[in-house]
Scaffold this active site. Structure first.
Site, PDB file in Angstrom:
ATOM      1  N   ASP A 279      -7.515   7.652   2.643  1.00 50.95           N
ATOM      2  CA  ASP A 279      -7.148   8.158   1.318  1.00 50.95           C
ATOM      3  C   ASP A 279      -8.393   8.592   0.544  1.00 50.95           C
ATOM      4  O   ASP A 279      -8.404   9.645  -0.106  1.00 50.95           O
ATOM      5  CB  ASP A 279      -6.419   7.081   0.518  1.00 50.95           C
ATOM      6  CG  ASP A 279      -5.138   6.617   1.190  1.00 50.95           C
ATOM      7  OD1 ASP A 279      -4.510   7.437   1.868  1.00 50.95           O
ATOM      8  OD2 ASP A 279      -4.784   5.435   1.024  1.00 50.95           O
TER       9      ASP A 279
ATOM     10  N   HIS B 212       0.841  -1.209   0.000  1.00 53.97           N
ATOM     11  CA  HIS B 212       0.000   0.000   0.000  1.00 53.97           C
ATOM     12  C   HIS B 212       0.873   1.254   0.000  1.00 53.97           C
ATOM     13  O   HIS B 212       0.700   2.157  -0.836  1.00 53.97           O
ATOM     14  CB  HIS B 212      -0.911  -0.030   1.228  1.00 53.97           C
ATOM     15  CG  HIS B 212      -1.896   1.086   1.295  1.00 53.97           C
ATOM     16  ND1 HIS B 212      -3.258   0.905   1.114  1.00 53.97           N
ATOM     17  CD2 HIS B 212      -1.740   2.421   1.524  1.00 53.97           C
ATOM     18  CE1 HIS B 212      -3.874   2.059   1.235  1.00 53.97           C
ATOM     19  NE2 HIS B 212      -2.972   2.994   1.488  1.00 53.97           N
ATOM     20  N   GLU B 213       1.817   1.310   0.937  1.00 47.92           N
ATOM     21  CA  GLU B 213       2.680   2.497   1.028  1.00 47.92           C
ATOM     22  C   GLU B 213       3.630   2.587  -0.151  1.00 47.92           C
ATOM     23  O   GLU B 213       3.972   3.690  -0.604  1.00 47.92           O
ATOM     24  CB  GLU B 213       3.460   2.481   2.345  1.00 47.92           C
ATOM     25  CG  GLU B 213       2.596   2.498   3.601  1.00 47.92           C
ATOM     26  CD  GLU B 213       1.634   3.672   3.650  1.00 47.92           C
ATOM     27  OE1 GLU B 213       1.962   4.744   3.099  1.00 47.92           O
ATOM     28  OE2 GLU B 213       0.547   3.518   4.235  1.00 47.92           O
TER      29      GLU B 213
ATOM     30  N   HIS C 259       1.796   4.427  -2.891  1.00 53.24           N
ATOM     31  CA  HIS C 259       1.824   5.870  -2.666  1.00 53.24           C
ATOM     32  C   HIS C 259       3.193   6.448  -3.044  1.00 53.24           C
ATOM     33  O   HIS C 259       3.295   7.479  -3.720  1.00 53.24           O
ATOM     34  CB  HIS C 259       1.564   6.185  -1.184  1.00 53.24           C
ATOM     35  CG  HIS C 259       0.148   5.999  -0.746  1.00 53.24           C
ATOM     36  ND1 HIS C 259      -0.929   6.481  -1.452  1.00 53.24           N
ATOM     37  CD2 HIS C 259      -0.366   5.419   0.370  1.00 53.24           C
ATOM     38  CE1 HIS C 259      -2.045   6.197  -0.805  1.00 53.24           C
ATOM     39  NE2 HIS C 259      -1.728   5.543   0.297  1.00 53.24           N
TER      40      HIS C 259
END
Length: 248
Positions: free
Chosen positions: A129, A53-54, A57
């Protein structure tokens, strides 16, 4: 003042007689993004999904032109977040530009996309988000005149909320047709950001995986390390964390 106070406390706890750059950096992250929660129990699966997930980003943040420079990305829980992708502006922010905000929406969408690749499913992890992207897109349309379809008109006012009994009712100074147009524009902006992020992730899958695996091994990467992965497809491991002798 808060930053220096936190840095002084960190230095004192490790027996230092002066604040160093290391404590200043740790204090800045703590003040802006919250205290580390290393005691939080996370399964290996949760860590893996958080890392991807990170990584999503971080990859999209670095690859887009109008974002703030990536500062660092971590899978150490801070505040309410299981991980954080931290960007910092080069200068004081006096105004936000449309292209910058469109890129910000794409970065916000990237976490869900990357997490879905590795998990084959979607989770509630992207709720923050989604909320941020929706609020930003709605402000672009309703407050800042950044929709060609709706023009330079302000729709609604943050100060127009009134209380009626237990419910807060928003005074609506536009028609239901216009409300539908607003919703359509908000959805369009978010959809376009989603597609930008998906195209970047699909075209850089190996780099995304390297960022995620590096996060799983080292927990935190600096922006320069993510930039290295994107530029070269390789990763140079970070130096060991400075060890400080405890106070005698």
């Amino acid at each position: 003042a808060n930053l220096l106070n936190e840095a002084a406390l960190l230095a004192a706890r490790t027996g230092k007689k002066a604040v160093t750059q290391f404590e200043l950096e740790e204090a800045r992250v703590k003040v802006r993004w919250g205290r580390e929660r290393r005691s939080m129990a996370m399964s290996d699966q949760d860590k893996k999904y958080t890392a991807w997930h990170e990584a999503g980003h971080a990859l999209v943040n670095v690859m887009l032109k109008h974002t703030h420079p990536l500062h660092k990305v971590t899978i150490i829980p801070r505040g309410q977040a299981l991980g954080s992708t931290m960007s910092l502006p080069k200068d004081d922010i006096l105004n936000h530009r449309r292209k910058e905000m469109l890129d910000m929406i794409a970065v916000m969408m990237a976490g869900r996309i990357a997490e879905e690749i590795v998990s084959g499913d979607i989770s509630t992890g992207a709720s923050g988000d989604i909320q941020q992207a929706t609020n930003l897109a709605r402000s672009m349309v309703c407050q800042w005149g950044m929709s060609e379809k709706l023009g330079m008109v302000q729709y609604g006012n943050e100060g127009d909320s009134v209380y009626m009994g237990r419910d807060m009712v928003q005074r609506q100074d536009y028609s239901e047709h216009t409300a539908q147009d607003i919703d359509g524009e908000v959805k369009r902006l978010i959809g376009e950001g989603y597609q930008v992020a998906k195209d970047l992730i699909d075209g850089n899958r190996e780099k995304l995986e390297l960022i995620a695996n590096s996060l799983l091994e080292y927990e935190t990467l600096d922006g320069s390390q993510v930039q290295e992965i994107i530029d070269t497809g390789k990763f140079t491991p970070p130096p060991p964390t400075p060890q400080v002798d405890p106070p005698s």
